[in-house]
Structures are given as structure tokens and as C-alpha cells.
Design a protein around this motif. Structure first.
Motif, PDB file in Angstrom:
ATOM      1  N   SER A   7       0.973  -1.422   0.068  1.00 14.63           N
ATOM      2  CA  SER A   7      -0.144   0.063  -0.123  1.00 14.63           C
ATOM      3  C   SER A   7       1.001   1.025   0.075  1.00 14.63           C
ATOM      4  O   SER A   7       1.948   1.455   0.527  1.00 14.63           O
ATOM      5  N   SER A  63      -8.889   5.222   0.362  1.00  8.91           N
ATOM      6  CA  SER A  63      -8.653   3.624   0.607  1.00  8.91           C
ATOM      7  C   SER A  63     -10.230   3.086   0.663  1.00  8.91           C
ATOM      8  O   SER A  63     -10.941   3.942   0.656  1.00  8.91           O
ATOM      9  N   LEU A  96      -5.900   1.289  -1.597  1.00 15.06           N
ATOM     10  CA  LEU A  96      -5.760   0.047  -0.528  1.00 15.06           C
ATOM     11  C   LEU A  96      -7.240  -0.481  -0.773  1.00 15.06           C
ATOM     12  O   LEU A  96      -8.261   0.316  -0.448  1.00 15.06           O
ATOM     13  N   SER A  98      -9.487  -3.310   1.776  1.00 13.03           N
ATOM     14  CA  SER A  98      -9.251  -3.967   2.631  1.00 13.03           C
ATOM     15  C   SER A  98     -10.714  -4.637   2.986  1.00 13.03           C
ATOM     16  O   SER A  98     -11.475  -4.217   2.620  1.00 13.03           O
TER      17      SER A  98
END
Length: 284
Positions: A7, A63, A96, A98
Motif C-alpha cells: 500500500s 482507501s 488500498l 481491505s
């Protein structure tokens, strides 16, 4: 799969909620390095809100933290959904992606994050699904340690299970500091020892938030209150171990005025800078 890269997130972040949109144009965002969104809440957005979101992603780093991939679920992964997420990530240049180390569906969405059995069989199941998502997206993803209230199986400890999934899947870790603290109270373990048992080299982002105290020995992970002192202390100890990695403030409801949230963002930045100075001294 092509070579995966870590990242590029840095600094302090804030979870973006629709209720914040009216305040953002006049807010001082100098301490916000990035925003985070749940892709499920934004990737179908059109009209005025869609245009407003697109303008934000053109101006700021973002993100994405998913809610419904269900990495621990029994049903096959929804690869059409994964493709949709991938297009969203690419369209908005999101650095990123997640997801939670949990299950949230079984023939239908459960609208909650359910725990996964801490077993070797579950390690293999979850890790294979993470690898499948990484291969499909052609990007490395991070998994988040989650809060849970009743363990389903304890063949492995929570820390052993998490480490095994990270290793088997070869993915990154989004370390939620508040979740560590909540679980440490609810399941009676040492929060700092748990944090230190996880692989620092895989940590690409931290989350920090508030919670609700139901009883002396029961905390509920709500993201609906200010961060308390023991969580701040654990965050400082986490920086001392993993370095000043990107850190996000989560607040999902009971939203105060944006300037109050920014006070917590600035506190995160302060501790983050202290962590950077500590690591500079170690490397000098």
C-alpha cells in the motif's frame, strides 16, 4: 498473478460518511491525508452524490474497506461482485482495498460480521479465498482483525489463527487497534502482547475508533464514541512497534461536527509523528 506491491497509503485518514458531505467544502482538511469508504455504499452511487464523490476522489487519496466479501463464509465467493469492486477501485484510483477477517453471509447477507472458527481447516478455507480475490483483482489486499463476542472454536488462538491466514494467503494486515482492546477486555487477554504477536512487516494501515461499555467486562465495538485513553495508549505502543503507518479514524454514527472529529485526527497525527521520531532514533 503479477507482482504485488504494498500500500502507498500514508498519514492520517478519516472514514467518509454521507452526513459529512455538507461540511467538507468549508472544512480545514489539512490534517487528513486520505479518506476511506465502504465500496458497497458508493460504487452504485449516481446523480449529485455520485458526482460529488467523484470530485472528492479526484482531489484526495482514498482507501476502501469492504463490508460484504464474506471471506470466512461457506458459500462460493461472488466473483461478479469482486469484479465490480475492482472496477470501482480502478475508476477512483483507490490505493488500498481491505476486508474483514469474518463471515457475513450464508445464502443471504447477514448484515453483521460473524466470527470464523479458529481452526486449521478455516485457515485453509479463508486463505484460499483471499488468494482468489487477489488473483482476480491483480492487487494485494489487507485483512482486518475483527471484534467478536463468542468464539466458535479454539483449536488455535486468535493470534495464531490470524498469523496463519496472513502467511498462507500472503496478504497484508489492516490492524484495528480498537478491536484488539475490545477483544482483550471481552476475552481477557493482554492487548499489547496480542499486538506484538502479529507480524509488523505485514501491517499497511491501522484503524482506531471508539466503543460502548456495556459492562465492566463487556465492550461493544460501535464506532460511535470518542476514542478512550487505553486505546490511545495502545495506539502509541503500536506505532513504537510497526512504525508510523497510515492510520484511519472510524466514526459510523453519533457523528459530531466535523471539527470535533478533526481534533481526534490531529491527535492521531501527533502520536504518528512521535512514532516516526522514535523509529528515526532507532535507525540513526
Amino acid at each position: 498473478m503479477r507482482e504485488l506491491t504494498p500500500s502507498l497509503l500514508q498519514g492520517t485518514g478519516l472514514g467518509l460518511r454521507r452526513a459529512m458531505l455538507k461540511e467538507l467544502p468549508d472544512a480545514n482538511l489539512s490534517d487528513v491525508s486520505f479518506f476511506e469508504v465502504a465500496p458497497e455504499n458508493w460504487m452504485q452511487m449516481g446523480g449529485r452524490l455520485g458526482r460529488q464523490f467523484r470530485a472528492l476522489t479526484e482531489q484526495h487519496t482514498f482507501s476502501a474497506h469492504g463490508l460484504s466479501l464474506s471471506l470466512g463464509g461457506p458459500e462460493p465467493l461472488d466473483m461478479a461482485f469482486v469484479d465490480q469492486v475492482g472496477r470501482f477501485l480502478d475508476q477512483h484510483g483507490i490505493l488500498l482495498y481491505s476486508e474483514h477477517l469474518s463471515s457475513c453471509s450464508d445464502h443471504a447477507h447477514l448484515y453483521d460480521l460473524m466470527p470464523i472458527p479458529f481452526t486449521e481447516e478455516a485457515v485453509q478455507h479463508v486463505a484460499a479465498r483471499i488468494r482468489q480475490v487477489q488473483d482476480r483483482l491483480q492487487r494485494r489486499i489487507a485483512i482486518e482483525n475483527v471484534s467478536y463476542y463468542t468464539p466458535l472454536a479454539t483449536e488455535l488462538s486468535e493470534a495464531e489463527f490470524t498469523r496463519a491466514v496472513l502467511e498462507e494467503a500472503d496478504c497484508d494486515l489492516l490492524l484495528d487497534v480498537n478491536n484488539i482492546y475490545v477483544n482483550s477486555v471481552n476475552h481477557r487477554y493482554d492487548a499489547e502482547a496480542f499486538m506484538r504477536s502479529l507480524p509488523a512487516e505485514r501491517v499497511v494501515c491501522l484503524h482506531v475508533a471508539g466503543h460502548y461499555q456495556e459492562a465492566e467486562d463487556l465492550l461493544i465495538d460501535t464506532h460511535g464514541a470518542p476514542i478512550i485513553d487505553p486505546v490511545w495508549s495502545l495506539l502509541q505502543k503500536t506505532y513504537a512497534r510497526v512504525g508510523p503507518v497510515a492510520t484511519l479514524l472510524e466514526r459510523d454514527f453519533n457523528l459530531p461536527p466535523l471539527h470535533e472529529l478533526m481534533e481526534e485526527v490531529r491527535q492521531i497525527r501527533h502520536y504518528q509523528q512521535q512514532g516516526a521520531e522514535y523509529h528515526d532514533r532507532l535507525s540513526a
